[in-house]
Design a protein around this motif. Sequence first.
Motif, short mmCIF file in Angstrom:
data_model
loop_
_atom_site.label_atom_id
_atom_site.label_comp_id
_atom_site.label_asym_id
_atom_site.label_seq_id
_atom_site.Cartn_x
_atom_site.Cartn_y
_atom_site.Cartn_z
N PRO A 1 0.98 1.55 5.64
CA PRO A 1 0.51 2.17 6.87
C PRO A 1 1.54 2.11 8.19
CG PRO A 1 -0.70 0.18 6.57
CD PRO A 1 0.49 0.46 5.22
N LEU B 1 -9.51 0.95 4.98
CA LEU B 1 -8.69 0.44 4.13
C LEU B 1 -9.89 -0.65 3.76
CD1 LEU B 1 -5.40 -0.38 5.95
CD2 LEU B 1 -5.74 1.26 4.10
N ASN C 1 1.57 10.16 -1.97
CA ASN C 1 1.24 8.64 -1.86
C ASN C 1 1.89 8.20 -0.39
OD1 ASN C 1 -0.46 8.46 -3.97
ND2 ASN C 1 1.36 8.10 -5.18
N THR D 1 -2.17 -0.67 11.56
CA THR D 1 -3.64 -0.95 11.28
C THR D 1 -4.29 -1.68 12.30
OG1 THR D 1 -3.14 -3.10 10.19
CG2 THR D 1 -3.03 -1.39 8.72
N LYS E 1 -7.00 6.26 7.42
CA LYS E 1 -7.96 6.00 6.19
C LYS E 1 -8.60 4.48 6.45
CE LYS E 1 -7.87 5.11 1.46
NZ LYS E 1 -7.01 4.47 0.33
N ALA F 1 -2.03 4.68 0.34
CA ALA F 1 -3.08 5.89 0.68
C ALA F 1 -2.68 7.17 0.11
CB ALA F 1 -3.50 5.91 2.09
N ASN F 2 -3.57 8.19 -0.06
CA ASN F 2 -3.38 9.26 -0.43
C ASN F 2 -3.52 10.45 0.58
OD1 ASN F 2 -3.55 8.18 -3.17
ND2 ASN F 2 -2.92 9.69 -3.82
#
Length: 55
Positions: A14, A50, A10, A17, A48, A2-3
Amino acid sequence: MANCPKCGGNVANPRKTWKMAGRPDKAGKRVELTIGLFDCSKCGAFRKVLEKRKI
Ligand SMILES: [Zn+2]
């Protein structure tokens, strides 16, 4: 991967999750979201989505 939304860096993996069921849409279909919690070394944690999956 992820950004970071703040610095654009970067983050490879994670920290954790989880899955979350979204609200049903007008057709009554639900979407299951897979959300990741990432740690940017500069800015800290961010989330984020996913994956979105219809269930
Ligand atoms: Zn950052």
